[in-house]
Design a protein around this motif. Structure first.
Motif, short mmCIF file in Angstrom:
data_model
loop_
_atom_site.label_atom_id
_atom_site.label_comp_id
_atom_site.label_asym_id
_atom_site.label_seq_id
_atom_site.Cartn_x
_atom_site.Cartn_y
_atom_site.Cartn_z
N ILE A 87 0.87 -1.18 0.00
CA ILE A 87 0.00 0.00 0.00
C ILE A 87 0.90 1.22 0.00
N THR A 88 0.72 2.04 -1.01
CA THR A 88 1.56 3.24 -1.11
C THR A 88 0.97 4.37 -0.28
N GLN A 89 1.77 5.38 -0.09
CA GLN A 89 1.31 6.54 0.67
C GLN A 89 0.16 7.23 -0.05
N GLU A 90 0.21 7.24 -1.36
CA GLU A 90 -0.86 7.85 -2.13
C GLU A 90 -2.18 7.12 -1.91
N GLU A 91 -2.17 5.81 -1.85
CA GLU A 91 -3.38 5.04 -1.60
C GLU A 91 -3.91 5.29 -0.19
N GLN A 92 -3.00 5.46 0.76
CA GLN A 92 -3.42 5.77 2.13
C GLN A 92 -4.11 7.12 2.19
N ILE A 93 -3.60 8.09 1.42
CA ILE A 93 -4.21 9.41 1.38
C ILE A 93 -5.60 9.32 0.76
N ARG A 94 -5.76 8.54 -0.29
CA ARG A 94 -7.09 8.35 -0.89
C ARG A 94 -8.05 7.72 0.11
N GLU A 95 -7.56 6.78 0.89
CA GLU A 95 -8.40 6.17 1.91
C GLU A 95 -8.81 7.19 2.97
N LEU A 96 -7.88 8.06 3.36
CA LEU A 96 -8.19 9.11 4.32
C LEU A 96 -9.25 10.05 3.76
N TYR A 97 -9.10 10.47 2.49
CA TYR A 97 -10.10 11.33 1.86
C TYR A 97 -11.46 10.66 1.89
N SER A 98 -11.49 9.39 1.54
CA SER A 98 -12.74 8.65 1.52
C SER A 98 -13.34 8.55 2.92
N GLU A 99 -12.50 8.32 3.92
CA GLU A 99 -12.97 8.22 5.31
C GLU A 99 -13.59 9.52 5.78
N ILE A 100 -12.93 10.63 5.51
CA ILE A 100 -13.44 11.94 5.93
C ILE A 100 -14.75 12.25 5.21
N THR A 101 -14.77 12.09 3.90
CA THR A 101 -15.96 12.45 3.14
C THR A 101 -17.14 11.54 3.46
N SER A 102 -16.89 10.27 3.71
CA SER A 102 -18.01 9.38 4.05
C SER A 102 -18.58 9.72 5.42
N SER A 103 -17.75 10.25 6.32
CA SER A 103 -18.26 10.63 7.65
C SER A 103 -19.12 11.89 7.58
#
Length: 160
Positions: A87-103
């Protein structure tokens, strides 16, 4: 993972947003812990936007709807299939974006305004109260309801 269903009700084309959590409901949670966890994730979110400007950010419409598009490029390992995918850092950032927006989709309009004004733009409590006309007691209910809902969506709630 099963995503909860979000219901949208319309009466005469007037959108009824998500309700605030009641004061009794808020007493069940450690709101300070939730606030700490949510602000930490939002700070990571803001830093990621600065450090990774090429990653598509979520869009928030004037109706407080979050529009999020995520295209994850697939990387092919030249050595072969035997190398496990990291898992690259870029993928982790996308996951963070998704986590914030879904909340954000669980928030009421006032909670969303609290998120934008106080958590994202880092304005003061007084600024929020001026912009929304909230009283001091309603401010704390809005704040606590917002952070508990966001923490719950991110998996950080802590009950007392």
């Amino acid at each position: 993972m099963v995503e909860p269903i979000v219901l949208e009700f319309k009466i005469d084309d007037i959108y009824i947003d998500n309700p605030l959590l009641s004061k009794n409901d808020l007493l069940k949670y450690d709101t300070e812990y939730c606030y700490e966890k949510v602000t930490k994730e939002i700070d990571r979110f803001i830093k990621a936007q600065l450090n990774f400007p090429n990653i598509k950010k979520p869009t928030i419409t004037c109706n407080y709807e979050v529009r999020y598009e995520c295209f994850v490029p697939r990387k092919v390992d030249k050595v072969g299939d035997y190398v496990t995918k990291k898992i690259t850092q870029e993928e982790q950032i996308r996951e963070l974006y998704s986590e914030i927006t879904s909340s954000l989709k669980f928030l009421s309009k006032l909670e969303f305004k609290y998120f934008l004004i106080c958590l994202y733009y880092k304005e003061s409590q007084a600024e929020f109260m001026i912009q929304t006309g909230a009283t001091r007691t309603s401010f704390y209910q809005i704040k606590d309801s917002c952070v508990v809902k966001m923490a719950g969506a991110m998996g950080y709630t802590k009950e007392i």
